[in-house]
Motif scaffolding. Structure first.
Motif, mmCIF file in Angstrom:
data_model
loop_
_atom_site.group_PDB
_atom_site.id
_atom_site.type_symbol
_atom_site.label_atom_id
_atom_site.label_comp_id
_atom_site.label_asym_id
_atom_site.label_seq_id
_atom_site.Cartn_x
_atom_site.Cartn_y
_atom_site.Cartn_z
ATOM 1 N N ARG A 140 18.767 -6.728 -1.400
ATOM 2 C CA ARG A 140 19.031 -6.210 -0.059
ATOM 3 C C ARG A 140 17.788 -5.845 0.750
ATOM 4 N N VAL A 141 16.602 -5.894 0.123
ATOM 5 C CA VAL A 141 15.421 -5.377 0.835
ATOM 6 C C VAL A 141 15.095 -6.141 2.127
ATOM 7 N N PHE A 142 15.603 -7.394 2.242
ATOM 8 C CA PHE A 142 15.305 -8.164 3.461
ATOM 9 C C PHE A 142 16.287 -7.864 4.598
ATOM 10 N N THR A 194 9.822 1.400 9.193
ATOM 11 C CA THR A 194 10.909 1.283 10.181
ATOM 12 C C THR A 194 12.156 0.662 9.567
ATOM 13 N N GLY A 195 12.018 0.116 8.360
ATOM 14 C CA GLY A 195 13.162 -0.581 7.724
ATOM 15 C C GLY A 195 13.314 -2.003 8.248
ATOM 16 N N LEU A 196 12.323 -2.451 9.069
ATOM 17 C CA LEU A 196 12.441 -3.801 9.651
ATOM 18 C C LEU A 196 11.350 -4.754 9.166
ATOM 19 N N GLY A 197 10.346 -4.186 8.436
ATOM 20 C CA GLY A 197 9.192 -4.995 8.029
ATOM 21 C C GLY A 197 9.581 -6.272 7.283
ATOM 22 N N LEU A 198 10.411 -6.137 6.244
ATOM 23 C CA LEU A 198 10.741 -7.327 5.431
ATOM 24 C C LEU A 198 11.670 -8.287 6.191
ATOM 25 N N SER A 199 12.478 -7.759 7.137
ATOM 26 C CA SER A 199 13.309 -8.644 7.966
ATOM 27 C C SER A 199 12.403 -9.514 8.817
ATOM 28 N N ILE A 200 11.327 -8.915 9.329
ATOM 29 C CA ILE A 200 10.374 -9.692 10.136
ATOM 30 C C ILE A 200 9.704 -10.752 9.257
ATOM 31 N N ILE A 242 0.844 -1.208 0.000
ATOM 32 C CA ILE A 242 0.000 0.000 0.000
ATOM 33 C C ILE A 242 0.874 1.251 0.000
ATOM 34 N N ARG A 243 1.938 1.202 0.877
ATOM 35 C CA ARG A 243 2.766 2.414 1.032
ATOM 36 C C ARG A 243 3.602 2.711 -0.208
ATOM 37 N N TYR A 244 4.185 1.675 -0.806
ATOM 38 C CA TYR A 244 5.045 1.921 -1.972
ATOM 39 C C TYR A 244 4.225 1.751 -3.250
ATOM 40 N N SER A 296 0.954 -9.008 -4.538
ATOM 41 C CA SER A 296 1.523 -8.232 -5.642
ATOM 42 C C SER A 296 0.892 -6.841 -5.707
ATOM 43 N N ASP A 297 1.657 -5.934 -6.265
ATOM 44 C CA ASP A 297 1.131 -4.578 -6.419
ATOM 45 C C ASP A 297 1.636 -4.000 -7.739
ATOM 46 N N ASN A 298 0.993 -2.921 -8.173
ATOM 47 C CA ASN A 298 1.495 -2.237 -9.366
ATOM 48 C C ASN A 298 2.059 -0.873 -8.965
ATOM 49 N N GLY A 299 2.806 -0.917 -7.816
ATOM 50 C CA GLY A 299 3.352 0.313 -7.253
ATOM 51 C C GLY A 299 4.666 0.740 -7.883
ATOM 52 N N ILE A 300 5.526 1.347 -7.044
ATOM 53 C CA ILE A 300 6.744 1.972 -7.582
ATOM 54 C C ILE A 300 7.829 0.952 -7.946
ATOM 55 N N GLY A 301 7.713 -0.240 -7.420
ATOM 56 C CA GLY A 301 8.709 -1.287 -7.728
ATOM 57 C C GLY A 301 10.039 -1.021 -7.027
ATOM 58 N N PHE A 317 16.936 -2.707 8.451
ATOM 59 C CA PHE A 317 17.049 -1.250 8.284
ATOM 60 C C PHE A 317 17.423 -0.819 6.856
ATOM 61 N N TYR A 318 17.347 -1.763 5.913
ATOM 62 C CA TYR A 318 17.634 -1.350 4.535
ATOM 63 C C TYR A 318 16.377 -0.753 3.916
ATOM 64 N N ARG A 319 16.542 0.404 3.333
ATOM 65 C CA ARG A 319 15.419 1.038 2.612
ATOM 66 C C ARG A 319 15.960 1.558 1.287
ATOM 67 N N VAL A 320 15.118 1.467 0.264
ATOM 68 C CA VAL A 320 15.542 1.996 -1.045
ATOM 69 C C VAL A 320 15.539 3.523 -0.965
ATOM 70 N N ASP A 321 14.440 4.040 -0.467
ATOM 71 C CA ASP A 321 14.323 5.502 -0.372
ATOM 72 C C ASP A 321 13.998 5.819 1.088
ATOM 73 N N LYS A 322 15.054 6.279 1.802
ATOM 74 C CA LYS A 322 14.921 6.475 3.257
ATOM 75 C C LYS A 322 13.776 7.415 3.606
HETATM 76 P P1 ADP Z 1 10.180 -0.161 5.550
HETATM 77 O O1 ADP Z 1 9.719 -0.069 6.900
HETATM 78 O O2 ADP Z 1 11.095 0.888 5.114
HETATM 79 O O3 ADP Z 1 9.083 -0.405 4.578
HETATM 80 P P2 ADP Z 1 10.786 -2.855 4.904
HETATM 81 O O4 ADP Z 1 11.792 -3.791 5.491
HETATM 82 O O5 ADP Z 1 9.414 -3.274 5.004
HETATM 83 O O6 ADP Z 1 11.060 -1.458 5.505
HETATM 84 O O7 ADP Z 1 11.157 -2.688 3.373
HETATM 85 C C1 ADP Z 1 12.455 -2.371 3.006
HETATM 86 C C2 ADP Z 1 12.463 -1.536 1.758
HETATM 87 O O8 ADP Z 1 12.053 -2.278 0.628
HETATM 88 C C3 ADP Z 1 11.541 -0.382 1.812
HETATM 89 O O9 ADP Z 1 12.130 0.734 2.411
HETATM 90 C C4 ADP Z 1 11.225 -0.155 0.365
HETATM 91 O O10 ADP Z 1 12.197 0.715 -0.206
HETATM 92 C C5 ADP Z 1 11.329 -1.514 -0.245
HETATM 93 N N1 ADP Z 1 9.989 -2.130 -0.465
HETATM 94 C C6 ADP Z 1 9.401 -3.012 0.363
HETATM 95 N N2 ADP Z 1 8.218 -3.423 -0.146
HETATM 96 C C7 ADP Z 1 8.056 -2.775 -1.319
HETATM 97 C C8 ADP Z 1 7.061 -2.786 -2.337
HETATM 98 N N3 ADP Z 1 5.964 -3.506 -2.253
HETATM 99 N N4 ADP Z 1 7.277 -2.003 -3.433
HETATM 100 C C9 ADP Z 1 8.392 -1.270 -3.538
HETATM 101 N N5 ADP Z 1 9.356 -1.201 -2.636
HETATM 102 C C10 ADP Z 1 9.199 -1.983 -1.522
#
Ligand code: ADP
Length: 546
Positions: free
Chosen positions: A489-491, A508-514, A451-453, A476-481, A494-499
């Motif tokens: 590295r997204v997992f 929080t940068g921890l969602g995908l690690s969880i 939803i957020r991205y 799946s989403d049709n978001g920013i990718g 604290f890694y974020r593509v766009d801080k």
């Molecule tokens: P955050 O709390 O920043 O979302 P996450 O661990 O959940 O941290 O995700 C890490 C990063 O991966 C995000 O900062 C974002 O840049 C990227 N990301 C995660 N999910 C998506 C998505 N569905 N579409 C695009 N980018 C995503």
């Protein structure tokens, strides 16, 4: 043994033969001398009788010995062997003196040569003269020299015979001993005298057999233990020669280790070589070194025999965990610092009594925003730590569609605010085995990100399919990718593509690690496919019979 028996027998036999010859010769010589004396006495009696009866004995007297007639004054009247007119006075000769005194006398005298002895006997005649007869007798020495030739020949023949017989006898005695079956000592039936020895051998053989079996068992156990060790173990002898090693040692060093080779040749790092050398010289130690991408820890212990025992273990994962822990701690402090600093800043501003009313509301709302952020970060950290420490929840059956529905409901507001539609296409009959709380958290994080991205008017779909013995649930989403270089590295924590976008949207940068840790905890996996500007697909995989 045969030689000893033959030699001892020959020596004993030679001694017996020699003693027998000597004793017999001495005894025989005694008899011979007695005989000479008896004959001499008898002949003297006959001659004296003939003399007394008026016969001229001079003719016959000297035939069997030397005849001497001595006048009462000691002068020699007749001698059968010497010129009696010039012979010295015989009055003081022992046998003559005795004869004059007692009527009969005798004596023995050694002649000039040692081999002859003269035996004298004298008798007093009625006319006052003394009649003396003497005979030569061989001495013992002469006797021996006389018989020595035949005796020596006899002794030699006897000795040869004895040695031959002794050799045959020892062959005969030794043959059964040589034929002993020492593998089965108790089954031999030889001499009674060696039965105790055979029994002892049998007993000792059993003891040795048991001891060897025991040692073999211990060796096999030891080999089994070291072969199953994940640690590399190398036992070194003096000078660093390899005595034994296990498979793990070769695997860890990535070398084809061979017995009997110097271990140092397999070590590339100078530190580890030095450490092993120190251990060989009696000083234990520990070091770490790299082999390809692995980090190995090497401990070397000196052994009492002058060698060493080397233990190696792969600590790459441990080091990596340690590195990640340090990085995580640094990141956590950094992440917490920002909202705390903001809260402190705004609260300081609020302390000013002249502050305008509208600003108070703005500052309070900023403080509230940062406090919520702090709560989210702390919440995520707690969630992640509990997963790291092996979350204790039990596996249960989960209805995936219902869980997805519940989580969508919770995020409905956010989706509306972002202008994103969320659809649940999961089959209503799909049941997986997992930890409900963890699975909900996983779905919630993936939906939240999708939803957020995303973009206004974008969509989010949750689908499921069963295939090849596994269940796949995709968000799946049709978001920013996600840009290509960030996908891997997204997992990371604290890694974020766009801080700023992440922070702005409450990330929080921890969602995908969880998500990743939660899936591992439930025995599943997560993967991502994404194209920047087009959208992303996060796929969860569960084994079907899980
Ligand atoms: P955050 O709390 O920043 O979302 P996450 O661990 O959940 O941290 O995700 C890490 C990063 O991966 C995000 O900062 C974002 O840049 C990227 N990301 C995660 N999910 C998506 C998505 N569905 N579409 C695009 N980018 C995503």
């Amino acid at each position: 043994m045969k030689k000893t028996i033959a030699t001892v027998t020959a020596v004993v036999a030679a001694m017996f033969i020699f003693l027998t010859v000597v004793v017999t010769a001495i005894l025989y010589h005694g008899v011979y001398e007695d005989n000479v004396r008896a004959t001499l006495s008898e002949e003297l009696d006959i001659l004296s009788h003939l003399y007394e009866t008026g016969n001229d004995i001079r003719e016959i007297g000297g035939r069997n010995g030397r005849l001497t007639i001595i006048n009462p004054d000691g002068s020699v009247e007749y001698d059968s062997e010497a010129q009696y007119s010039v012979m010295e006075n015989h009055k003081e000769r022992k046998e003559v003196k005795e004869a004059f005194l007692k009527g009969r006398g005798s004596d023995e005298r050694q002649s000039d040569t040692l081999s002859i002895k003269q035996i004298y006997e004298a008798v007093l005649l009625s006319d006052g003269n003394v009649l003396r007869l003497s005979k030569n007798a061989s001495t013992v020495i002469a006797f021996f020299s006389m018989i020595s030739g035949p005796v020596v020949s006899l002794v030699v023949i006897l000795l040869i015979l004895v040695v031959f017989i002794a050799s045959k006898a020892s062959d005969y005695i030794v043959a059964p001993i040589n034929a002993l079956d020492l593998d089965n000592p108790e089954e031999n039936n030889v001499y009674d005298e060696i039965s105790p020895l055979l029994l002892k051998i049998a007993r000792q053989k059993n003891e040795v057999r048991e001891e060897i079996a025991d040692k073999e068992r211990t060796r096999k156990e030891f080999e089994f233990i070291i072969s199953t060790l994940s640690e590399g173990l190398v036992v070194l002898g003096r000078g660093g020669r390899i005595l034994s090693f296990n498979k793990s040692a070769a695997t860890l060093l990535e070398e084809k280790i061979e017995d009997d080779k110097p271990f140092l040749a397999y070590l590339k790092s100078a530190d580890s070589k030095e450490l092993v050398l120190s251990a060989l010289n009696g000083k234990d130690g520990e070091t770490t070194f790299k082999v390809s991408s692995k980090i190995l820890e090497l401990s070397a212990y000196s052994s009492r025999s002058g060698g060493a025992v080397v233990l190696m273990r792969d600590i790459t994962e441990k080091c990596e965990r340690e590195r990640m822990r340090k990085e995580f701690t640094a990141n956590v402090s950094h992440e917490l610092k920002t909202p705390i600093t903001t809260i402190m800043g705004f609260s300081e501003l609020l302390e000013n009594p002249e502050i305008e009313r509208e600003k108070v509301t703005d500052f309070a709302s900023e403080i509230n925003k940062e406090a919520l952020r702090l709560r989210d970060i702390v919440g995520d950290i707690i969630e992640l730590s509990s997963l790291d420490e092996g979350y204790k929840g039990e596996n249960e059956e989960i209805n995936v569609r219902n869980t997805v529905e519940t989580e969508i409901k919770k995020l409905e507001h956010k989706a509306d605010d972002n202008g994103v539609s969320v659809e649940n296409y999961v089959s209503s009959s799909l049941i997986i085995i997992g930890i409900p709380k963890v699975f909900s958290e996983v779905i919630s994080n993936l939906l939240d990100n999708a939803i957020r991205y995303n973009k206004k008017g974008g969509w989010v779909k949750v689908e499921s399919k069963e295939m090849d013995g596994k269940v796949e649930i995709s968000v799946s989403d049709n978001g920013i990718g996600i840009p290509k270089e960030s996908i891997e590295r997204v997992f990371e924590r604290f890694y974020r593509v766009d801080k700023s976008r992440s922070r702005e949207s409450g990330g929080t940068g921890l969602g995908l690690s969880i998500v990743k840790n939660g899936m591992e905890r439930m025995g599943g996996e997560v993967r991502v496919e994404s194209t920047q500007g087009e959208g992303s697909v996060f796929t969860l995989t569960f084994p079907l019979n899980h």
